[in-house]
Design a protein around this motif. Structure first.
Motif, PDB file in Angstrom:
ATOM      1  N   UNK A 197       0.602  -0.901   0.500  1.00 30.10           N
ATOM      2  CA  UNK A 197       0.031   0.072  -0.279  1.00 30.10           C
ATOM      3  C   UNK A 197       0.661   1.223  -0.293  1.00 30.10           C
ATOM      4  N   UNK A 198       1.021   1.911  -0.430  1.00 29.67           N
ATOM      5  CA  UNK A 198       0.853   3.576  -1.033  1.00 29.67           C
ATOM      6  C   UNK A 198       0.998   4.589   0.077  1.00 29.67           C
ATOM      7  N   UNK A 199       1.787   4.797   0.791  1.00 29.05           N
ATOM      8  CA  UNK A 199       0.916   5.779   1.942  1.00 29.05           C
ATOM      9  C   UNK A 199       1.254   7.395   0.999  1.00 29.05           C
ATOM     10  N   UNK A 200       2.573   7.789   0.302  1.00 26.29           N
ATOM     11  CA  UNK A 200       2.251   8.991   0.103  1.00 26.29           C
ATOM     12  C   UNK A 200       3.550   8.521  -1.364  1.00 26.29           C
ATOM     13  N   UNK A 201       2.807   9.791  -1.839  1.00 26.17           N
ATOM     14  CA  UNK A 201       4.056   9.650  -3.336  1.00 26.17           C
ATOM     15  C   UNK A 201       3.649  11.299  -4.267  1.00 26.17           C
ATOM     16  N   UNK A 202       5.324  11.769  -3.897  1.00 23.20           N
ATOM     17  CA  UNK A 202       4.999  12.807  -3.924  1.00 23.20           C
ATOM     18  C   UNK A 202       6.484  13.741  -3.536  1.00 23.20           C
ATOM     19  N   UNK A 203       7.201  14.352  -4.543  1.00 23.63           N
ATOM     20  CA  UNK A 203       8.366  15.156  -4.293  1.00 23.63           C
ATOM     21  C   UNK A 203       8.381  16.697  -2.403  1.00 23.63           C
ATOM     22  N   UNK A 204       9.621  15.408  -2.048  1.00 21.63           N
ATOM     23  CA  UNK A 204      10.468  16.573  -1.439  1.00 21.63           C
ATOM     24  C   UNK A 204      11.865  17.983  -1.837  1.00 21.63           C
ATOM     25  N   UNK A 205      11.731  18.304  -1.276  1.00 21.86           N
ATOM     26  CA  UNK A 205      12.983  19.188  -1.042  1.00 21.86           C
ATOM     27  C   UNK A 205      13.911  18.942  -1.052  1.00 21.86           C
ATOM     28  N   UNK A 206      15.405  18.547  -1.312  1.00 22.07           N
ATOM     29  CA  UNK A 206      16.802  17.825  -0.908  1.00 22.07           C
ATOM     30  C   UNK A 206      16.918  18.253  -0.240  1.00 22.07           C
ATOM     31  N   UNK A 215      17.668  13.933   3.381  1.00 18.56           N
ATOM     32  CA  UNK A 215      16.776  13.817   2.681  1.00 18.56           C
ATOM     33  C   UNK A 215      17.580  13.872   1.176  1.00 18.56           C
ATOM     34  N   UNK A 216      19.361  14.796   1.364  1.00 19.26           N
ATOM     35  CA  UNK A 216      20.357  14.387  -0.236  1.00 19.26           C
ATOM     36  C   UNK A 216      21.392  13.911   0.482  1.00 19.26           C
ATOM     37  N   UNK A 217      21.179  13.015   1.750  1.00 18.13           N
ATOM     38  CA  UNK A 217      22.304  12.213   1.903  1.00 18.13           C
ATOM     39  C   UNK A 217      21.760  10.682   1.465  1.00 18.13           C
ATOM     40  N   UNK A 218      19.991  10.548   0.787  1.00 17.38           N
ATOM     41  CA  UNK A 218      20.244   9.149   0.460  1.00 17.38           C
ATOM     42  C   UNK A 218      20.716   8.673  -0.805  1.00 17.38           C
ATOM     43  N   UNK A 219      21.310   7.447  -0.714  1.00 22.00           N
ATOM     44  CA  UNK A 219      21.551   6.468  -2.408  1.00 22.00           C
ATOM     45  C   UNK A 219      20.354   6.224  -3.622  1.00 22.00           C
ATOM     46  N   UNK A 220      20.629   7.544  -4.285  1.00 18.17           N
ATOM     47  CA  UNK A 220      19.170   7.311  -5.593  1.00 18.17           C
ATOM     48  C   UNK A 220      19.558   6.511  -6.271  1.00 18.17           C
TER      49      UNK A 220
END
Length: 419
Positions: A20-29, A64-69
């Motif tokens: 189940x997808x709780x949220x799908x959106x963009x956040x500022x890095x 968030x910018x530290x996430x390994x994309x």
């Protein structure tokens, strides 16, 4: 998928294990991951969770910018447990659960107590307590009680109903209520404090999805979104229980007040106006974005999705947070004691306010609360904080749980929950 675009925004999917997808959106890095935690908690208020990116756990303080994309996966939401350990009036003892399922207790028992039973040696997954007695859920779904026989430790009258299938136990100051996997509720303890549920028994045989308690009163949420109450009704004399059919979560907010999260994202409160049941002064802030509500004896605090905190009720007991207003940002959790609040910021430090005698003053352990705090529990005149390394820090009235020196060697590591 997780992607990063030229506008310096990160697109994320927050997905439960079920898919189940709780949220799908963009956040500022430029944000920290606490923004993800607050978004997730809107789906299930007062639940704890872990966020995983691949095999790596994301902390609220993770940029968030530290996430390994390059991992190319969404953010996995793992629900841990419902936060049912709201402050209970009069409690003067703590119980800690360790990773091995053992229990450590400290503090003061009531002077009038008639002790019976003993804490289980292991296998404990959850604990709740009244003013003087404890009830633990074991891994097999059974319940063990101990402490003051007059305050709920004597569960012999319902013992046959507590041998299996219990998924939640909550308490008032003198009684327990256990919710079973089949949606029924079992109560015991002092009849006038909620132990006698005979008046609403027909409504508690099935379809109950949540129960919580405060000073003498239990509230249950049914699968159809309606609310059922029983026990001492004194605290509800000023504001009646709302006739709602779309409640998605309920919680006690002070010793004689409650709130319900509704399907439209708003929060309604009820109970005695002297104990925070009347939130009209801050109503405009409670129409959306509330992720948690906690209370002291006579004041309430709501954590908002943006990390801010809204307070109301008795100024001296934490209703006035103006003295720490500049520090109440990036908050991820709020907890109350008898007359003070403690909040955890995204960097793991703690902010306290309210009555100094009720431990609004945490200066005695301030050096230990500057980082790494992941959970706080409050009782009448003390707080206990769990740190990321599994150790515990306590402060408050020494004979009422603030002094844990007698069990200090057992609290240096491995603690996973406190009530």
């Amino acid at each position: 998928m997780t992607t990063f675009d030229i506008r310096n925004r990160i697109y994320l999917e927050l997905v439960e294990l079920s898919g189940h997808v709780i949220a799908q959106r963009s956040w500022s890095a430029t944000l920290w991951a606490d923004c993800l935690y607050r978004t997730v908690r809107l789906a299930k208020p007062d639940h704890r969770c872990r966020l995983l990116h691949g095999t790596q756990e994301i902390k609220p303080s993770t940029p968030l910018v530290a996430l390994d994309l390059s991992l190319g996966s969404g953010i996995q939401v793992v629900w841990i447990a419902r936060q049912t350990d709201a402050y209970k009036p009069g409690n003067t003892a703590f119980a800690a659960i360790k990773a091995n399922g053992s229990v450590v207790t400290w503090g003061r028992t009531p002077f009038h107590a008639l002790p019976m039973g003993s804490a289980p040696g292991g296998g404990v997954v959850h604990i709740s307590h009244t003013f003087g007695a404890f009830a633990a859920i074991l891994v097999d779904g059974s319940v063990v009680t101990w402490g003051d026989s007059q305050s709920g430790a004597d569960s012999s009258a319902v013992a046959a109903l507590l041998t299996e299938g219990v998924v939640q136990v909550v308490a008032t100051d003198g009684a327990f209520a256990a919710m079973k996997a089949n949606g029924s509720v079992v109560t015991w303890g002092r009849g006038g404090r909620g132990g006698d549920s005979s008046a609403v028994a027909a409504l508690l045989t099935e379809g109950v999805v949540q129960v919580c308690g405060n000073c003498g009163t239990f509230v249950a949420r049914l699968s159809n979104g309606s609310i059922v109450t029983w026990g001492d009704s004194w605290g509800r004399a000023v504001q009646a229980v709302p006739e709602v059919t779309d409640a998605i979560h309920i919680c006690s907010t002070s010793s004689h007040a409650w709130c319900a999260f509704l399907l439209n994202g708003s929060v309604v409160t009820w109970g005695s106006s002297h104990f925070g049941g009347d939130s009209s002064a801050v109503a405009q802030h409670l129409t959306e974005g509330v992720v948690q509500v906690r209370g002291t004896n006579t004041a309430c605090a709501a954590l908002m999705i943006d990390g801010s905190v809204v307070t109301w009720g008795d100024d001296a007991a934490g209703g006035d947070s103006s003295g720490v207003a500049l520090l109440l940002r990036d908050i991820i959790s709020v907890t109350g004691s008898g007359g003070a609040f403690a909040a955890i910021r995204q960097n793991g430090c703690v902010v306290t306010w309210g009555d100094d005698a009720e431990r609004g003053d945490s200066s005695e352990v301030a050096a230990l609360l500057t980082e790494g705090v992941v959970h706080i529990c409050g009782i009448e005149q003390a707080f206990a904080a769990i740190k990321a390394d599994g150790s515990v820090v306590t402060w408050g009235q020494q004979n009422m749980g603030g002094d844990s020196s007698a069990v200090a060697s057992l609290l240096t590591e491995g603690v996973v929950a406190i009530c």
